[in-house]
Design a protein around this motif. Structure first.
Motif, PDB file in Angstrom:
ATOM      1  N   PHE A   1      -0.499   9.761   7.338  1.00  0.00           N
ATOM      2  CA  PHE A   1      -1.741   9.166   7.837  1.00  0.00           C
ATOM      3  C   PHE A   1      -2.414  10.127   8.805  1.00  0.00           C
ATOM      4  CE2 PHE A   1       0.561   5.545   6.286  1.00  0.00           C
ATOM      5  CZ  PHE A   1      -0.413   4.660   5.858  1.00  0.00           C
ATOM      6  N   VAL A   2      -3.700  10.381   8.580  1.00  0.00           N
ATOM      7  CA  VAL A   2      -4.485  11.270   9.434  1.00  0.00           C
ATOM      8  C   VAL A   2      -5.763  10.539   9.833  1.00  0.00           C
ATOM      9  CG1 VAL A   2      -5.703  13.472   9.588  1.00  0.00           C
ATOM     10  CG2 VAL A   2      -3.575  13.316   8.274  1.00  0.00           C
ATOM     11  N   GLU A   3      -6.056  10.491  11.128  1.00  0.00           N
ATOM     12  CA  GLU A   3      -7.271   9.822  11.586  1.00  0.00           C
ATOM     13  C   GLU A   3      -8.498  10.617  11.183  1.00  0.00           C
ATOM     14  OE1 GLU A   3      -7.966   7.562  15.551  1.00  0.00           O
ATOM     15  OE2 GLU A   3      -8.808   9.574  15.833  1.00  0.00           O
TER      16      GLU A   3
ATOM     17  N   LEU B   1      -9.287   5.182   3.860  1.00  0.00           N
ATOM     18  CA  LEU B   1      -9.026   3.756   4.065  1.00  0.00           C
ATOM     19  C   LEU B   1      -9.458   3.316   5.457  1.00  0.00           C
ATOM     20  CD1 LEU B   1      -7.596   1.096   3.159  1.00  0.00           C
ATOM     21  CD2 LEU B   1      -5.517   2.024   4.189  1.00  0.00           C
ATOM     22  N   PRO B   2     -10.443   2.415   5.588  1.00  0.00           N
ATOM     23  CA  PRO B   2     -10.763   1.843   6.896  1.00  0.00           C
ATOM     24  C   PRO B   2      -9.666   0.876   7.349  1.00  0.00           C
ATOM     25  CG  PRO B   2     -12.592   1.597   5.347  1.00  0.00           C
ATOM     26  CD  PRO B   2     -11.382   1.960   4.556  1.00  0.00           C
ATOM     27  N   MET B   3      -9.375   0.899   8.639  1.00  0.00           N
ATOM     28  CA  MET B   3      -8.402  -0.024   9.229  1.00  0.00           C
ATOM     29  C   MET B   3      -9.033  -0.693  10.441  1.00  0.00           C
ATOM     30  SD  MET B   3      -4.834   2.120   9.083  1.00  0.00           S
ATOM     31  CE  MET B   3      -4.073   2.578   7.523  1.00  0.00           C
ATOM     32  N   GLY B   4      -8.323  -1.648  11.003  1.00  0.00           N
ATOM     33  CA  GLY B   4      -8.814  -2.318  12.197  1.00  0.00           C
ATOM     34  C   GLY B   4      -8.788  -1.391  13.400  1.00  0.00           C
ATOM     35  N   PRO B   5      -9.356  -1.841  14.528  1.00  0.00           N
ATOM     36  CA  PRO B   5      -9.406  -0.988  15.727  1.00  0.00           C
ATOM     37  C   PRO B   5      -8.039  -0.710  16.330  1.00  0.00           C
ATOM     38  CG  PRO B   5     -10.196  -3.201  16.207  1.00  0.00           C
ATOM     39  CD  PRO B   5     -10.005  -3.140  14.736  1.00  0.00           C
ATOM     40  N   GLN B   6      -7.057  -1.576  16.067  1.00  0.00           N
ATOM     41  CA  GLN B   6      -5.707  -1.392  16.591  1.00  0.00           C
ATOM     42  C   GLN B   6      -4.814  -0.839  15.484  1.00  0.00           C
ATOM     43  OE1 GLN B   6      -5.224  -1.845  19.818  1.00  0.00           O
ATOM     44  NE2 GLN B   6      -7.329  -2.618  20.050  1.00  0.00           N
ATOM     45  N   VAL B   7      -4.371   0.396  15.638  1.00  0.00           N
ATOM     46  CA  VAL B   7      -3.538   1.052  14.638  1.00  0.00           C
ATOM     47  C   VAL B   7      -2.086   0.981  15.093  1.00  0.00           C
ATOM     48  CG1 VAL B   7      -3.073   3.207  13.405  1.00  0.00           C
ATOM     49  CG2 VAL B   7      -5.425   2.586  13.997  1.00  0.00           C
ATOM     50  N   GLY B   8      -1.211   0.506  14.203  1.00  0.00           N
ATOM     51  CA  GLY B   8       0.185   0.295  14.553  1.00  0.00           C
ATOM     52  C   GLY B   8       0.962   1.594  14.706  1.00  0.00           C
ATOM     53  N   ILE B   9       2.088   1.505  15.390  1.00  0.00           N
ATOM     54  CA  ILE B   9       2.941   2.663  15.631  1.00  0.00           C
ATOM     55  C   ILE B   9       3.513   3.217  14.326  1.00  0.00           C
ATOM     56  CG2 ILE B   9       5.007   1.267  15.985  1.00  0.00           C
ATOM     57  CD1 ILE B   9       4.019   4.497  17.878  1.00  0.00           C
TER      58      ILE B   9
ATOM     59  N   PHE C   1       0.830  -1.200   0.000  1.00  0.00           N
ATOM     60  CA  PHE C   1       0.000   0.000   0.000  1.00  0.00           C
ATOM     61  C   PHE C   1       0.873   1.263   0.000  1.00  0.00           C
ATOM     62  CE2 PHE C   1      -2.228   3.280   2.594  1.00  0.00           C
ATOM     63  CZ  PHE C   1      -3.205   3.597   1.675  1.00  0.00           C
ATOM     64  N   LEU C   2       1.928   1.272   0.801  1.00  0.00           N
ATOM     65  CA  LEU C   2       2.820   2.435   0.824  1.00  0.00           C
ATOM     66  C   LEU C   2       3.480   2.647  -0.534  1.00  0.00           C
ATOM     67  CD1 LEU C   2       4.538   2.129   4.326  1.00  0.00           C
ATOM     68  CD2 LEU C   2       2.605   3.559   3.661  1.00  0.00           C
ATOM     69  N   ASN C   3       3.828   1.553  -1.210  1.00  0.00           N
ATOM     70  CA  ASN C   3       4.394   1.667  -2.548  1.00  0.00           C
ATOM     71  C   ASN C   3       3.365   2.225  -3.524  1.00  0.00           C
ATOM     72  OD1 ASN C   3       6.612   1.149  -4.451  1.00  0.00           O
ATOM     73  ND2 ASN C   3       5.228  -0.389  -5.304  1.00  0.00           N
ATOM     74  N   PHE C   4       2.107   1.800  -3.376  1.00  0.00           N
ATOM     75  CA  PHE C   4       0.997   2.326  -4.180  1.00  0.00           C
ATOM     76  C   PHE C   4       0.882   3.843  -3.987  1.00  0.00           C
ATOM     77  CE2 PHE C   4      -3.473   3.561  -4.427  1.00  0.00           C
ATOM     78  CZ  PHE C   4      -3.882   3.019  -5.637  1.00  0.00           C
TER      79      PHE C   4
ATOM     80  N   ILE D   1       1.969   3.591  11.596  1.00  0.00           N
ATOM     81  CA  ILE D   1       0.970   4.493  11.025  1.00  0.00           C
ATOM     82  C   ILE D   1       0.856   5.762  11.864  1.00  0.00           C
ATOM     83  CG2 ILE D   1      -1.508   4.757  10.572  1.00  0.00           C
ATOM     84  CD1 ILE D   1      -1.551   1.836   9.725  1.00  0.00           C
ATOM     85  N   LEU D   2       0.847   5.595  13.182  1.00  0.00           N
ATOM     86  CA  LEU D   2       0.723   6.752  14.063  1.00  0.00           C
ATOM     87  C   LEU D   2       1.891   7.714  13.917  1.00  0.00           C
ATOM     88  CD1 LEU D   2      -0.591   4.975  17.297  1.00  0.00           C
ATOM     89  CD2 LEU D   2      -1.913   6.328  15.667  1.00  0.00           C
TER      90      LEU D   2
END
Length: 626
Positions: free
Chosen positions: A428-430, A412-420, A394-397, A422-423
């Motif tokens: 990336f903006v919530e 882009l929807p993600m799971g409830p646990q967002v990795g460090i 995805f980052l390459n995209f 991404i944060l």
């Protein structure tokens, strides 16, 4: 499903519908001395595949005449490719129309091992297509193609429509039906020339290939741009995306939605844009659209450096698909070209998408009086499973799109646990957080909103019913996995009882609503794939000697509505999936806890639900990433 032979002169509506979805194949046979132009005209329609017993020079010359790349038929089916050898040895583009010459070209041997192998591999290609109908056009004296009889004796099943003007055809078909088990056969009593003229006229009506989108200019004014010719007809990016056109943006009133459209929205929010145009989705987070529109305005001012990925943290089944599609519709209505990813396992690269966006912007700049210096920002909408487990891809995209200079916001929807990772990434903006938790004051507002669409069809719920639903389905009262929004969609369709959990209702539908062992095996495989957000290809459905299992799943969708079965169509492949990954998990978990049924299906040795899922994969010698 038809149970007897029917005769008709007009073109059956089902043929036109299946040409649109390319779920129908063509077989040309009979007298090679007949008019080749008629055969060419029929073969050029967007069939899934064409088999031809004829290979005369006039027919082949007609097929080889170059077609304009912007011809509506070319844009719907790709370019035509003549295949006179084993189809497996021919590399074809993703979108194409293959004409398989069963007898090879003139001059090739029609007997011997090579000829037999060629014919058998082409017939096998027809089997692999999983078409819903086969149209057999017979010129001259009528006879059932020998290869079709062989296919039927080998277990191949589909609906068959014969086209001929031979008066003895009905008797021959009746005799054939008595010798071979076929439950659905039709006869179009017309000459091939009459059929060609009628089907071309019916199919091309209103299908000119135009696609008009709304675009804003540097002053914020709106204009309409025809972008129907920006895609590559052989490697179409828009086979993986919906580019929201002006037809989907016309606002409609709640009363204008049919009851079937409302029910279909709750079963599959990606089925149509009309519910979004009517305002059916409930606004979960009013600030989400403000954040997106603010980012688009910033992108308008600052350029590609302001490209951002706006992510939605969401629990499984919490309505993320509806939420992001509603944002996409709003963006398109505001004049920002919006691409919404379809359920398609084949994802185009960032280079292909950026190329499409470049052509889209160029189509706008060719309008009179339009400044070539201005580039309208675009929006890409994905679903939660589109990039699951492929973060670096995805980052390459994203990098490929940024490198092209296109101004794009990705939602882009993600799971409830967002990795460090991404944060800590400024790209990336919530955008929003979605869960199954809903507060009691929201219930009445939700009920009032949805009742506007239910009341015209006498299916509105009372305030007491809404509160009863809340008390039975709120997260703090749910037994098992939280699934408020999934339960809501089934409750509004009256498919669940509030006295039982959605988990038990889903599993009970799988266990009790069909006695067909082959169908139950197919549903289990669909559930196993769906639990990891992967669609099941038709070729991995269980083998059957009866009616095609894919058609039996289709016929059972209404009775098994609580399973959320969805048909996914690629360019040439077809897939089955469930609307939510949770539904697949409910089936797998329910079967694991039901030892008697699990033993009857041959999975008694499974020690955990995850072990059971792997057993289901192993039956077809496949393994998916967990």
């Amino acid at each position: 499903m038809m149970t007897a032979r029917t005769e008709a002169v007009a073109i059956p509506a089902l043929i036109i519908t299946q040409l649109d979805s390319r779920d129908i194949a063509l077989w040309l046979c009979g007298d090679e001395a007949s008019d080749p132009e008629t055969a060419v005209a029929i073969a050029r329609l967007p069939w899934s595949v064409v088999l031809s017993d004829r290979s005369d020079e006039g027919f082949l010359s007609g097929l080889e005449v170059p077609e304009p790349i912007n011809d509506p038929l070319v844009r719907r089916r790709g370019l035509l490719h003549i295949v006179d050898t084993d189809p497996a040895d021919v590399l074809l583009p993703p979108r194409h129309l293959a004409v398989l010459l069963l007898n090879g070209r003139n001059g090739q041997r029609r007997t011997g091992l090579t000829a037999v192998t060629r014919r058998l591999t082409m017939l096998q290609e027809l089997r692999k297509q999983s078409v819903r109908q086969l149209v057999v056009v017979v010129t001259g004296g009528f006879a059932i193609p020998e290869g079709l009889t062989d296919l039927w004796e080998d277990g191949y099943r589909t609906m068959v429509t014969f086209v001929t003007d031979d008066p003895v055809a009905g008797e021959v078909i009746d005799q054939w039906r008595t010798e071979h088990p076929i439950s659905s056969v039709a006869l179009v009593a017309a000459s091939p020339q009459q059929f060609a003229e009628a089907i071309q006229r019916e199919y091309l009506r209103g299908r000119d290939g135009s696609l008009v989108v709304r675009m804003r200019d540097e002053k914020g004014d709106m204009r309409l741009v025809d972008v129907g010719r920006i895609d590559d007809p052989q490697r179409p990016v828009l086979s993986s995306f919906d580019l929201i056109g002006i037809d989907a943006l016309t606002p409609i009133l709640p009363d204008d939605l049919a009851a079937s459209e409302v029910e279909r929205f709750f079963a599959d929010p990606a089925a149509s844009w009309r519910p979004y145009a009517a305002g059916l989705p409930w606004e979960r987070d009013p600030q989400a659209w403000e954040k997106l529109s603010s980012r688009l305005r910033m992108l308008d001012r600052l350029g590609v450096e302001a490209n951002r990925i706006l992510y939605v943290s969401t629990e499984p089944g919490a309505g993320a698909t509806t939420f992001v599609r509603d944002l996409g519709w709003r963006a398109a209505a505001a004049g920002y070209p919006t691409l919404v990813a379809r359920r398609n396992p084949a994802s185009p690269s960032g280079l292909e998408v950026s190329g499409l966006l470049t052509r889209l912007i160029s189509a706008d700049s060719t309008q009179p009086g339009v400044s070539r210096l201005y580039e309208v920002p675009c929006v890409l909408i994905f679903d939660q499973g589109d990039w699951a487990g492929r973060h670096y891809e995805f980052l390459n995209f994203v990098r490929e799109i940024a490198r092209s200079g296109r101004r794009v916001c990705i939602v882009l929807p993600m799971g409830p646990q967002v990795g460090i990772d991404i944060l800590s990434d400024s790209r990336f903006v919530e955008l929003a957080i979605l869960s199954h938790r809903i507060e009691e004051p929201d219930v009445q507002r939700l009920g009032r909103h949805l009742n506007r669409f239910l009341a015209p069809h006498n299916s509105a719920r009372t305030t007491q019913e809404w509160y009863a639903f809340f008390n039975a389905s709120a997260v703090q009262n749910t037994r098992g996995v939280a699934a408020f929004w999934i339960v809501l969609s089934f409750w509004l369709q009256r498919q669940v009882d509030l006295n039982e959990t959605v988990e038990s209702r889903v599993y009970r539908a799988f266990r009790d609503q069909t006695d067909d062992v082959e169908l139950k095996s197919a549903l289990l495989r669909i559930a196993a794939f769906s639990s990891v957000r992967e669609p099941l290809p038709d070729e991995l459905l269980p083998d059957t000697e009866g009616w095609p299992i894919a058609d039996r799943v289709e016929d059972s969708r209404k009775e098994l509505g609580v399973l959320g079965l969805i048909r996914v169509r690629g360019e040439t492949d077809r897939y089955w999936a469930m609307a939510h990954s949770l539904l697949g998990r409910f089936v797998i978990n329910g079967l694991f806890n039901d030892y008697a049924t699990r033993e009857a299906l041959g999975f008694a040795k499974a020690t955990t639900s995850e072990h059971l899922r792997q057993h289901v994969y192993r039956n077809r010698e496949i393994r998916l990433p967990c």
